[in-house]
Design a protein around this motif. Structure first.
Motif, PDB file in Angstrom:
ATOM      1  N   TYR A 184       0.844  -1.184   0.000  1.00 17.01           N
ATOM      2  CA  TYR A 184       0.000   0.000   0.000  1.00 17.01           C
ATOM      3  C   TYR A 184       0.888   1.245   0.000  1.00 17.01           C
ATOM      4  CZ  TYR A 184      -3.548  -3.401   1.279  1.00 17.01           C
ATOM      5  OH  TYR A 184      -4.377  -4.494   1.292  1.00 17.01           O
ATOM      6  N   LEU A 185       0.567   2.166  -0.877  1.00 11.80           N
ATOM      7  CA  LEU A 185       1.340   3.403  -1.013  1.00 11.80           C
ATOM      8  C   LEU A 185       0.524   4.579  -0.527  1.00 11.80           C
ATOM      9  CD1 LEU A 185       2.344   1.363  -3.361  1.00 11.80           C
ATOM     10  CD2 LEU A 185       3.382   3.405  -4.359  1.00 11.80           C
ATOM     11  N   VAL A 186       1.208   5.580  -0.003  1.00 17.43           N
ATOM     12  CA  VAL A 186       0.540   6.826   0.396  1.00 17.43           C
ATOM     13  C   VAL A 186       1.163   7.970  -0.382  1.00 17.43           C
ATOM     14  CG1 VAL A 186      -0.077   6.029   2.697  1.00 17.43           C
ATOM     15  CG2 VAL A 186       2.127   7.139   2.333  1.00 17.43           C
ATOM     16  N   THR A 187       0.365   8.992  -0.580  1.00 18.74           N
ATOM     17  CA  THR A 187       0.878  10.186  -1.266  1.00 18.74           C
ATOM     18  C   THR A 187       1.618  11.069  -0.274  1.00 18.74           C
ATOM     19  OG1 THR A 187      -1.200  11.360  -0.861  1.00 18.74           O
ATOM     20  CG2 THR A 187      -1.008  10.134  -2.939  1.00 18.74           C
ATOM     21  N   THR A 188       2.583  11.785  -0.776  1.00 15.60           N
ATOM     22  CA  THR A 188       3.327  12.734   0.059  1.00 15.60           C
ATOM     23  C   THR A 188       3.029  14.139  -0.459  1.00 15.60           C
ATOM     24  OG1 THR A 188       5.299  12.738  -1.330  1.00 15.60           O
ATOM     25  CG2 THR A 188       5.129  11.006   0.339  1.00 15.60           C
ATOM     26  N   GLU A 189       3.666  15.109   0.123  1.00 17.11           N
ATOM     27  CA  GLU A 189       3.463  16.496  -0.304  1.00 17.11           C
ATOM     28  C   GLU A 189       4.483  16.925  -1.343  1.00 17.11           C
ATOM     29  OE1 GLU A 189       3.529  18.601   3.373  1.00 17.11           O
ATOM     30  OE2 GLU A 189       1.444  18.106   3.862  1.00 17.11           O
ATOM     31  N   GLY A 190       5.132  15.953  -1.964  1.00 18.68           N
ATOM     32  CA  GLY A 190       6.072  16.247  -3.037  1.00 18.68           C
ATOM     33  C   GLY A 190       7.397  16.787  -2.576  1.00 18.68           C
ATOM     34  N   LEU A 191       7.772  16.540  -1.314  1.00 20.43           N
ATOM     35  CA  LEU A 191       9.043  17.034  -0.806  1.00 20.43           C
ATOM     36  C   LEU A 191      10.197  16.308  -1.491  1.00 20.43           C
ATOM     37  CD1 LEU A 191       8.209  17.235   3.022  1.00 20.43           C
ATOM     38  CD2 LEU A 191       8.249  19.098   1.350  1.00 20.43           C
ATOM     39  N   LYS A 192      11.210  17.068  -1.925  1.00 20.62           N
ATOM     40  CA  LYS A 192      12.396  16.536  -2.588  1.00 20.62           C
ATOM     41  C   LYS A 192      12.034  15.721  -3.825  1.00 20.62           C
ATOM     42  CE  LYS A 192      15.148  16.456   1.663  1.00 20.62           C
ATOM     43  NZ  LYS A 192      15.996  15.630   2.565  1.00 20.62           N
ATOM     44  N   GLY A 193      10.948  16.092  -4.477  1.00 24.80           N
ATOM     45  CA  GLY A 193      10.557  15.440  -5.714  1.00 24.80           C
ATOM     46  C   GLY A 193       9.911  14.080  -5.543  1.00 24.80           C
ATOM     47  N   VAL A 194       9.600  13.660  -4.311  1.00 26.21           N
ATOM     48  CA  VAL A 194       8.968  12.363  -4.052  1.00 26.21           C
ATOM     49  C   VAL A 194       7.477  12.585  -3.811  1.00 26.21           C
ATOM     50  CG1 VAL A 194       8.894  10.352  -2.535  1.00 26.21           C
ATOM     51  CG2 VAL A 194      11.091  11.434  -3.064  1.00 26.21           C
ATOM     52  N   ASP A 195       6.633  11.892  -4.577  1.00 29.55           N
ATOM     53  CA  ASP A 195       5.193  12.095  -4.404  1.00 29.55           C
ATOM     54  C   ASP A 195       4.483  10.865  -3.848  1.00 29.55           C
ATOM     55  OD1 ASP A 195       5.406  10.457  -6.585  1.00 29.55           O
ATOM     56  OD2 ASP A 195       4.269  11.743  -7.949  1.00 29.55           O
ATOM     57  N   ARG A 196       5.204   9.714  -3.727  1.00 32.05           N
ATOM     58  CA  ARG A 196       4.592   8.517  -3.160  1.00 32.05           C
ATOM     59  C   ARG A 196       5.610   7.788  -2.289  1.00 32.05           C
ATOM     60  NH1 ARG A 196       0.615   5.814  -7.732  1.00 32.05           N
ATOM     61  NH2 ARG A 196      -0.333   7.770  -8.429  1.00 32.05           N
ATOM     62  N   GLU A 197       5.079   7.031  -1.311  1.00 30.21           N
ATOM     63  CA  GLU A 197       5.944   6.307  -0.383  1.00 30.21           C
ATOM     64  C   GLU A 197       5.293   4.985  -0.004  1.00 30.21           C
ATOM     65  OE1 GLU A 197       7.830   6.769   4.145  1.00 30.21           O
ATOM     66  OE2 GLU A 197       6.029   7.877   3.513  1.00 30.21           O
ATOM     67  N   VAL A 198       6.140   3.959   0.230  1.00 29.96           N
ATOM     68  CA  VAL A 198       5.685   2.681   0.789  1.00 29.96           C
ATOM     69  C   VAL A 198       6.138   2.647   2.255  1.00 29.96           C
ATOM     70  CG1 VAL A 198       5.760   0.175   0.625  1.00 29.96           C
ATOM     71  CG2 VAL A 198       5.916   1.555  -1.456  1.00 29.96           C
ATOM     72  N   PRO A 199       5.247   2.929   3.213  1.00 25.41           N
ATOM     73  CA  PRO A 199       5.644   2.938   4.628  1.00 25.41           C
ATOM     74  C   PRO A 199       5.765   1.508   5.170  1.00 25.41           C
ATOM     75  CG  PRO A 199       3.679   4.289   4.215  1.00 25.41           C
ATOM     76  CD  PRO A 199       3.868   3.392   3.035  1.00 25.41           C
ATOM     77  N   TRP A 200       6.498   1.376   6.269  1.00 28.01           N
ATOM     78  CA  TRP A 200       6.691   0.070   6.909  1.00 28.01           C
ATOM     79  C   TRP A 200       6.788   0.275   8.413  1.00 28.01           C
ATOM     80  CZ3 TRP A 200       6.748  -4.369   3.988  1.00 28.01           C
ATOM     81  CH2 TRP A 200       7.003  -5.565   4.665  1.00 28.01           C
ATOM     82  N   ARG A 201       6.170  -0.620   9.159  1.00 24.44           N
ATOM     83  CA  ARG A 201       6.184  -0.514  10.620  1.00 24.44           C
ATOM     84  C   ARG A 201       7.317  -1.372  11.181  1.00 24.44           C
ATOM     85  NH1 ARG A 201       2.504  -2.883  15.192  1.00 24.44           N
ATOM     86  NH2 ARG A 201       2.519  -1.227  16.736  1.00 24.44           N
ATOM     87  N   VAL A 202       8.207  -0.732  11.944  1.00 20.69           N
ATOM     88  CA  VAL A 202       9.309  -1.426  12.603  1.00 20.69           C
ATOM     89  C   VAL A 202       9.204  -1.125  14.095  1.00 20.69           C
ATOM     90  CG1 VAL A 202      11.796  -1.717  12.777  1.00 20.69           C
ATOM     91  CG2 VAL A 202      10.761  -1.197  10.559  1.00 20.69           C
ATOM     92  N   GLY A 203       8.811  -2.130  14.894  1.00 16.85           N
ATOM     93  CA  GLY A 203       8.561  -1.874  16.311  1.00 16.85           C
ATOM     94  C   GLY A 203       7.380  -0.933  16.459  1.00 16.85           C
ATOM     95  N   ASN A 204       7.603   0.205  17.095  1.00 17.75           N
ATOM     96  CA  ASN A 204       6.547   1.215  17.251  1.00 17.75           C
ATOM     97  C   ASN A 204       6.760   2.405  16.323  1.00 17.75           C
ATOM     98  OD1 ASN A 204       5.204  -0.205  19.305  1.00 17.75           O
ATOM     99  ND2 ASN A 204       6.617   0.595  20.848  1.00 17.75           N
ATOM    100  N   GLN A 205       7.674   2.265  15.351  1.00 13.13           N
ATOM    101  CA  GLN A 205       7.996   3.375  14.468  1.00 13.13           C
ATOM    102  C   GLN A 205       7.534   3.099  13.044  1.00 13.13           C
ATOM    103  OE1 GLN A 205      12.243   3.846  14.907  1.00 13.13           O
ATOM    104  NE2 GLN A 205      12.032   5.118  16.738  1.00 13.13           N
ATOM    105  N   THR A 206       7.252   4.171  12.315  1.00 10.95           N
ATOM    106  CA  THR A 206       6.867   4.084  10.911  1.00 10.95           C
ATOM    107  C   THR A 206       8.009   4.633  10.064  1.00 10.95           C
ATOM    108  OG1 THR A 206       4.524   4.360  11.443  1.00 10.95           O
ATOM    109  CG2 THR A 206       5.185   4.805   9.173  1.00 10.95           C
ATOM    110  N   ARG A 207       8.513   3.786   9.150  1.00  9.08           N
ATOM    111  CA  ARG A 207       9.620   4.174   8.295  1.00  9.08           C
ATOM    112  C   ARG A 207       9.303   3.839   6.849  1.00  9.08           C
ATOM    113  NH1 ARG A 207      14.553   1.432  11.846  1.00  9.08           N
ATOM    114  NH2 ARG A 207      14.264   2.677  13.756  1.00  9.08           N
TER     115      ARG A 207
END
Length: 381
Positions: A170-193
Motif C-alpha cells: 500500500y502506497l501513500v501520497t506525500t506532499e512532493g518534498l524533494k521530488g517524491v510524491d509517493r511512499e511505501v511505509p513500513w512498521r518497525v517496532g513502534n515506528q513508521t519508516r
C-alpha cells in the motif's frame, strides 16, 4: 460509503461465487470458484466475511491485558487513545501496519490508552464516517479494506478498525518534498519508516496459503498434580500443501489470577485418531500385550494430514488428535483451582514461509463428572 452511520468498504464481487458446501453437488461442472479460509476472514472470490465473534473475544482479552498494567505484544495490533487527526499521518501509519502484516489481518483499537492502562471515550460514528474517507484519499491507488466494530467490554466500549491486508503493498501520497510524491511505509517496532528493498521483496514474493484451524471439543484439565493438560481434535481446512515443522510449534496458557499473568508453555503432541477396533479392546489385554501402531491408529491419508516425527504434512482438509501438557510453577498451581477463565494461544509456523497458523481461544470453568477440574471453550462471548 456509510452504512448504519459507520464507514463501510463494499467488497468487489465476482459474478461467480462459490455456494455453501451443501449446495455444491447441484452445481454444474466448472461452475465452482476458489474459496479460501484465512484466519478471521473467509475470502470467497473477492468478497470478505469477518468472524466478528473471534475479533470481539480477542479485543476483550487485549483490553483486560492493557488495563491490568500489560502492553499489547501483537505486532499487528495498535492502541489509539484518540484517532489521529492528521489524515495523511493516519494513512501512513495504517499503510505501514498493513504492509508489515503481509496478508495477515491487522487492527486499530481506538479508545484504549496503552500508556495509562485505561479505556477512554471512543470515537463516535459521525466522527469516523467523516474521518475514514479523508484518510482513504491519502492512499495512492488503493487503501486496505476496512470494517468498523464497536466492542463492548466490562471496562468500557472501544472502536475497532479491522484491516484486511492481502492486497499489499500500500502506497501513500506525500506532499512532493524533494521530488517524491509517493511512499511505501513500513512498521518497525513502534515506528513508521520507509520500506527497504528487502521489506518490499518480502511483500512481492508469492505468499503461502494458510490453512484454517478449528478445535473440536477442546478441554483443559487439572487433576491436582503439577500438570495442566489439554486435548482436542484439530481440524485443518487447507487449499494447498503446507508443512508445519514440529520443533516450531508453540502453545501457551494464561490466567488473570496468575501473578503477572505469567504464561505457561505447553508441549504439544499430534497423532492420528485411534481405530475403532482398538477402542473396543479389553484394557488388560492391551497392557499385557501392546499392539503395533498400525493396529492402534488410523493409517495416513495421502490427501489429508500426515503425522510425522518432523511435524505435519497437510495435503488437504483433515483432522488429527491434539494433546498437550505443561508443568506449572508453585504460584500457578496455587491459583489454578480458583481460575474461572483461561486464555490459550497456538502458533504453527509454515515451513519456508514467514506465515503461520494462529489461534486464540478463551476457556471457562465447567462442572466435571470426575474429580478433575476442567475448562471448556467459552462460546458465550
Amino acid at each position: 460509503m456509510v452504512r448504519n452511520g459507520l464507514p463501510y468498504v463494499r467488497p468487489t464481487w465476482s459474478t461467480s461465487v462459490r455456494a455453501p458446501s451443501i449446495l455444491r453437488p447441484r452445481l454444474a461442472a466448472g461452475a465452482e470458484t476458489r474459496e479460501r479460509v484465512r484466519g478471521r476472514w473467509v475470502t470467497i472470490e473477492g468478497g470478505l466475511y469477518m468472524d466478528k465473534r473471534r475479533v470481539e473475544v480477542r479485543v476483550n482479552d487485549l483490553v483486560e491485558q492493557v488495563v491490568n498494567n500489560g502492553r499489547i505484544e501483537d505486532d499487528f495490533v495498535e492502541c489509539k487513545a484518540s484517532m489521529v487527526s492528521d489524515h495523511r499521518k493516519a494513512a501512513r501509519q495504517i499503510a505501514a501496519l498493513a504492509n508489515s502484516a503481509r496478508g495477515e489481518s491487522a487492527m486499530w483499537i481506538a479508545g484504549l490508552d496503552e500508556n495509562n492502562h485505561r479505556v477512554v471515550k471512543a470515537s463516535d460514528k459521525d466522527e469516523l464516517a467523516n474521518w475514514w474517507p479523508a484518510v482513504e484519499r491519502c492512499f495512492a491507488d488503493l487503501a486496505p479494506d476496512m470494517q468498523v466494530i464497536q466492542v463492548h467490554t466490562r471496562r468500557g466500549s472501544v472502536t475497532v478498525l479491522h484491516f484486511e491486508t492481502d492486497r499489499s503493498p500500500y502506497l501513500v501520497t506525500t506532499e512532493g518534498l524533494k521530488g517524491v510524491d509517493r511512499e511505501v511505509p513500513w512498521r518497525v517496532g513502534n515506528q513508521t519508516r520507509t520500506a527497504t528493498r528487502a521489506q518490499l521483496l518480502s511483500v512481492l514474493i508469492a505468499t503461502t496459503d494458510v490453512p484454517d484451524l478449528e478445535l473440536i471439543d477442546p478441554v483443559l484439565t487439572f487433576d491436582g498434580t503439577d500438570e495442566l493438560r489439554f486435548h482436542a481434535t484439530a481440524y485443518f481446512s487447507a487449499a494447498a500443501r503446507v508443512v508445519l515443522p514440529a520443533h516450531r510449534w508453540s502453545m501457551s496458557v494464561c490466567a488473570d489470577e496468575w501473578p503477572e499473568r505469567e504464561a505457561l508453555p505447553m508441549k504439544m503432541t499430534m497423532h492420528r485418531h485411534h481405530r475403532e477396533s482398538y477402542q473396543r479392546r479389553d484394557l488388560e489385554k492391551v497392557l499385557t500385550n501392546p499392539p503395533p501402531d498400525s493396529e492402534v491408529y488410523e493409517s495416513d491419508d495421502p490427501y489429508g494430514v500426515q503425522v510425522r516425527r518432523a511435524g505435519l504434512i497437510i495435503n488437504g482438509s483433515d483432522s488429527v488428535s491434539l494433546t498437550a501438557a505443561g508443568t506449572m510453577n508453585e504460584n500457578q498451581r496455587r491459583h489454578v483451582a480458583d481460575t474461572p477463565y483461561f486464555t490459550a494461544n497456538w502458533v504453527f509456523p509454515i515451513d519456508r514461509s514467514d506465515r503461520a497458523v494462529r489461534l486464540h481461544h478463551k476457556f471457562r470453568w465447567s462442572q466435571s463428572r470426575s474429580r478433575n477440574s476442567q475448562w471448556i471453550l467459552d462460546d458465550r462471548t
